[in-house]
Design a protein around this motif. Structure first.
Motif, mmCIF file in Angstrom:
data_model
loop_
_atom_site.group_PDB
_atom_site.id
_atom_site.type_symbol
_atom_site.label_atom_id
_atom_site.label_comp_id
_atom_site.label_asym_id
_atom_site.label_seq_id
_atom_site.Cartn_x
_atom_site.Cartn_y
_atom_site.Cartn_z
ATOM 1 N N UNK A 147 -33.996 43.593 81.873
ATOM 2 C CA UNK A 147 -35.175 44.204 81.261
ATOM 3 C C UNK A 147 -35.688 43.478 80.036
ATOM 4 N N UNK A 148 -35.150 42.282 79.765
ATOM 5 C CA UNK A 148 -35.656 41.529 78.613
ATOM 6 C C UNK A 148 -37.059 40.998 78.934
ATOM 7 N N UNK A 149 -37.144 39.950 79.729
ATOM 8 C CA UNK A 149 -38.464 39.491 80.189
ATOM 9 C C UNK A 149 -39.378 38.946 79.118
ATOM 10 N N UNK A 197 -41.861 38.558 76.315
ATOM 11 C CA UNK A 197 -42.723 39.510 75.613
ATOM 12 C C UNK A 197 -42.812 40.854 76.333
ATOM 13 N N UNK A 198 -42.153 40.952 77.498
ATOM 14 C CA UNK A 198 -42.066 42.252 78.185
ATOM 15 C C UNK A 198 -41.429 43.307 77.273
ATOM 16 N N UNK A 199 -40.475 42.903 76.434
ATOM 17 C CA UNK A 199 -39.820 43.871 75.544
ATOM 18 C C UNK A 199 -40.832 44.521 74.607
ATOM 19 N N UNK A 200 -41.877 43.752 74.243
ATOM 20 C CA UNK A 200 -42.885 44.283 73.335
ATOM 21 C C UNK A 200 -44.001 44.986 74.105
ATOM 22 N N UNK A 201 -44.367 44.437 75.265
ATOM 23 C CA UNK A 201 -45.518 44.961 76.008
ATOM 24 C C UNK A 201 -45.172 46.186 76.831
ATOM 25 N N UNK A 202 -43.956 46.275 77.292
ATOM 26 C CA UNK A 202 -43.527 47.439 78.068
ATOM 27 C C UNK A 202 -42.182 47.939 77.547
ATOM 28 N N UNK A 203 -42.153 48.380 76.274
ATOM 29 C CA UNK A 203 -40.870 48.709 75.650
ATOM 30 C C UNK A 203 -40.108 49.807 76.392
ATOM 31 N N UNK A 204 -40.831 50.771 76.963
ATOM 32 C CA UNK A 204 -40.130 51.889 77.597
ATOM 33 C C UNK A 204 -39.381 51.441 78.848
ATOM 34 N N UNK A 205 -40.047 50.643 79.679
ATOM 35 C CA UNK A 205 -39.399 50.168 80.902
ATOM 36 C C UNK A 205 -38.268 49.215 80.551
ATOM 37 N N UNK A 206 -38.504 48.380 79.540
ATOM 38 C CA UNK A 206 -37.480 47.422 79.113
ATOM 39 C C UNK A 206 -36.201 48.145 78.687
ATOM 40 N N UNK A 207 -36.365 49.197 77.910
ATOM 41 C CA UNK A 207 -35.194 49.947 77.443
ATOM 42 C C UNK A 207 -34.524 50.674 78.611
ATOM 43 N N UNK A 208 -35.349 51.206 79.538
ATOM 44 C CA UNK A 208 -34.775 51.893 80.705
ATOM 45 C C UNK A 208 -33.902 50.938 81.515
#
Lengths: 521, 258
Positions: B175-177, B179-190
């Motif tokens: 779930x790192x991806x 800038x994915x961590x910033x752009x989709x923080x909820x999915x990244x944390x899930x």
């Protein structure tokens, strides 16, 4: 079905709600894990799966490179077999064609005071163009006959998966929907309906049976259209499609123009690829193929010319596909055979479900096809290419080798360029400014080393303030996207290159002597 | 053979112990390594966020910096992927045929650490000693972009004293991806929470991977949960020996001694 995807918010916002839905997470996690395992098992038993994938990609690329030729060949063969071919540039044209034909064929019902109706085979193309809504607006009821589509339609819901549109529902929810809604649409569900799959299927079967027997018009899509003979192909699991394709006198099939395969030999490739990738079966239970009409006055001098119903119409739809074709990098997305393997393996889809993608095409392929077919201007369309970690599981699962991660990056670049273009409204986004500054810094090692000093300074300060704890907790502003859930390391007090410069002074490739060390107590 | 280390900007600035471990490891294996100081960043973050235009000067700089070398070693699967799988397309995009040619000539000589050790040096037993319970996460770009296969695991299995346990759902993205961590923080944390849960199920004390970016994400979650599991780059496990064992620090080994 009256709900539509119009007005859906950008992906991250819809995803936030979705990941918080425990029932949805549970339903999706269970369903995708089951299909993944089935697919993996039946794919692994095919010795030359990779060769088959390559062959599938090659056939589709050949079709796309010669689309005009194959489409005209298909039209000619269909016409010779007694079918009527219609061309539609967009959703409105396609809907108008179907509404007109269905209206004419159900006119007697209307005059007799009965509600005109059509039965439908599960079809992505008709969902894409919003056909049910168009028929409803013209006073024609469209009954979905695929079990999952029926669940979605009865529940006034939106599809969330290409193959299993009600994947977000579990069987207890399905029972409630059947009990509540079936009576309004026809035969009610039995009073004592339980959530046993067999009982649910039986209720649907009885509910649908009267519609199959009554309908005069069926509407379908097609998985494939074989150009050399004008044959249309539908693959399905439940037999509802076979009922629709054979019982009513009139059959209207809406086909995206990329659904062509040149020959039956080519078709054989896809009949191996699709069921394994889609339902995780070696072969799907029902494969229906029909060519034109079986007999019609004025066609073939009374002799059978084909084997379809009496009145066969084929609507060939563009609806953005030629725009995709015009994109040299993006056109490989048109290879898609709508198997949904990429959805089932996608870790983002598994946690968010299909609705957040804001169209009938969810998941990785939807994140690619959506912006390409509908344009890149809307906030949702601009957010979709970013709805991925680029983990690559989708490419590995794709039976026609669509390089989805590469296409996502390609579309991200288009989104950025769109905002960069002269005349683009507003100031550059903070992200664009940060990226520009970052790239400028990285473009020169000297600038980069100066910027690193800020990091080591933060490391020295952090070390004092945090008493050597090594991690930072919550931080404000944009950093909160990271720090709301994760600790962050305190930057080191010395970079690698500072250590290297101190310990390896004789490196010939050094552009300049070491001057960037220290400076901060 | 002239071998260059491409430390990557992230490691150079945030995780210097990793490239340092690469130097230790390669020197122990008899391979002299150089650190060309003109190196900065491969441009991956810019490319993958849509800033291809910004990446092109970084491609140029990478090519100029590393072309003189016979081999380039990178302690990161995703940065290796950026160079091998994306630089040529970036050059093509701006119509720079010369740059594209230079990229294509250089790219096959750019190796992720486990590829370099196993394929170029031909070694799987590197003389490492790491007496800890370890689980390994194959990062997505190692696995599916540059296809390192089981090379990292072969290297880890040969480490003396290691208790290597397999990670459930190992091949799933953390779930790192970028800038994915910033752009989709909820999915990244899930996604990251599930990865962290699987890591804890193994009972491992150390989560090892070939990318510090993914490890920062999963490690950040584990740390926030006070899970008592540390993250460590593959290079640091392979660099450790009986004579110079890896020393547990205060949670993150950011002290770079000389």
């Amino acid at each position: 079905m009256s709900r539509t995807f119009v007005g859906m918010p950008a992906f991250p916002l819809a995803a936030r709600t979705a990941v918080a839905d425990a029932q949805l997470r549970r339903n999706l996690g269970h369903a995708t894990a089951t299909i993944r395992a089935k697919r993996a098992a039946v794919v692994s038993e095919v010795q030359d799966w990779e060769a088959l994938r390559a062959r599938g990609a090659e056939v589709k690329d050949r079709v796309l490179a010669n689309l005009d030729t194959y489409l005209l060949e298909l039209e000619q063969r269909l016409t010779e077999a007694g079918a009527t071919v219609h061309w539609a540039r967009d959703a409105d044209e396609a809907n108008a064609i179907v509404v007109t034909i269905a209206g004419e064929r159900t006119a007697a019902d209307r005059e007799a005071g009965r509600a005109p109706e059509v039965v439908k085979v599960k079809s992505m193309a008709t969902q894409e163009i919003g056909l049910n809504e168009a028929l409803e607006a013209a006073g024609i009821r469209a009954w979905e006959t695929d079990l999952a589509e029926l669940i979605v339609q009865l529940g006034d819901d939106l599809p969330s998966h290409i193959l299993v549109p009600a994947i977000h529902r579990n069987r207890a929810e399905v029972r409630d929907i059947f009990r509540r809604e079936m009576g309004r649409a026809g035969r009610p569900a039995p009073e004592d309906l339980t959530d046993e799959p067999a009982r649910l299927a039986e209720a649907a079967r009885l509910h649908l049976r009267e519609k199959f027997l009554r309908a005069k018009v069926a509407v379908s899509g097609a998985n494939f259209a074989v150009a050399e003979t004008g044959t249309l192909v539908v693959v399905e699991s439940e037999g509802n499609g076979r009922m629709c394709l054979t019982l009513p006198d009139t059959l209207i099939t809406v086909v995206g123009i990329e659904k062509l395969v040149p020959t039956w030999e080519d078709l054989a490739v896809f009949l191996q690829l699709l069921p394994r990738s889609s339902t995780g079966e070696r072969m799907n239970p029902y494969t229906s193929m029909w060519t034109g009409v079986h007999a019609r006055e004025g066609v073939g001098d009374g002799e059978p010319v084909g084997d379809g119903p009496q009145d066969v119409h084929v609507v060939l739809v563009d609806n953005g596909r030629t725009d995709v074709l015009a994109d040299v990098v993006g056109r490989q997305a048109l290879r898609c055979i709508r198997c949904s393997a990429c959805l089932n393996v996608c870790p983002v889809y598994e946690r968010v479900g299909g609705h957040a993608y804001g169209s009938v095409y969810p998941g990785p392929i939807g994140a690619v096809l959506g912006p390409m077919m509908r344009g890149r201007r809307g906030a949702l369309e601009q957010s979709l290419p970013y709805a991925s970690t680029l983990c690559g599981a989708c490419f590995d699962a794709c039976p026609v080798r669509i390089e989805i991660p590469e296409l996502l990056v390609h579309l991200r670049t288009q989104v950025v360029e769109h905002h960069r273009a002269p005349g683009s409204r507003g100031l550059p986004k903070p992200e664009a400014l940060a990226m520009r500054a970052g790239a400028w810094t990285f473009a020169d090692a000297g600038r980069y080393e100066k910027a690193q000093n800020a990091s080591t300074l933060a490391g020295r300060l952090g070390d004092r303030l945090l008493h050597g704890r090594g991690t930072v907790g919550r931080m404000p502003g944009p950093l909160s996207a990271w720090s709301d859930a994760r600790d962050a390391p305190v930057p080191p007090k010395q970079t690698f290159r500072q250590w290297w410069a101190r310990t390896h002074t004789d490196t010939p490739a050094d552009p300049r002597p070491d001057t960037h060390e220290g400076g901060v107590p | 053979m002239r071998v260059a280390l491409f430390a990557t900007c992230f490691n150079d600035t945030m995780w210097p112990s990793t490239p340092k471990a690469v130097v230790t490891l390669l020197e122990r294996l008899g391979c002299a390594v150089e650190f060309p100081r003109a190196q900065t960043c491969c441009g991956q973050m810019f490319t993958n966020t849509g800033y291809a235009t910004e990446s092109v000067p970084l491609v140029r700089s990478f090519v100029e910096t590393f072309t003189p070398y016979d081999a380039v070693v990178v302690p990161s699967g995703s940065c290796t992927g950026s160079v091998r799988e994306q630089h040529a397309a970036l050059a093509r995009r701006v119509g720079d045929a010369g740059l594209e040619r230079a990229v294509s000539e250089l790219a096959p000589r750019v190796h992720e650490l486990s590829e370099f050790v196993v394929d170029v040096l031909g070694v799987t037993e590197v003389g490492a000693y790491f007496p800890h319970r370890v689980t390994y996460h194959p990062t997505c770009h190692s696995l599916r972009m540059i296809r390192v296969g089981d090379r990292p695991l072969r290297l880890l299995r040969a480490v003396r004293g290691i208790d290597l346990v397999s990670l459930p759902a190992a091949e799933e993205c953390c779930g790192f991806g970028g800038t994915f961590v910033m752009k989709n923080p909820d999915v990244s944390v899930a996604m990251g929470s599930d990865k962290a849960r699987h890591v804890r199920e193994t009972g491992a004390e150390v989560l090892v991977a070939g990318d510090n970016s993914c490890l920062a994400h999963v490690g950040g979650l584990l740390s926030r949960h006070r899970a008592g599991v540390r993250t460590l780059h593959l290079a640091e496990v392979l660099a450790a020996t009986e004579d110079a064992p890896w020393r547990p620090g205060d949670g993150v080994d950011h002290e770079v001694g000389s």
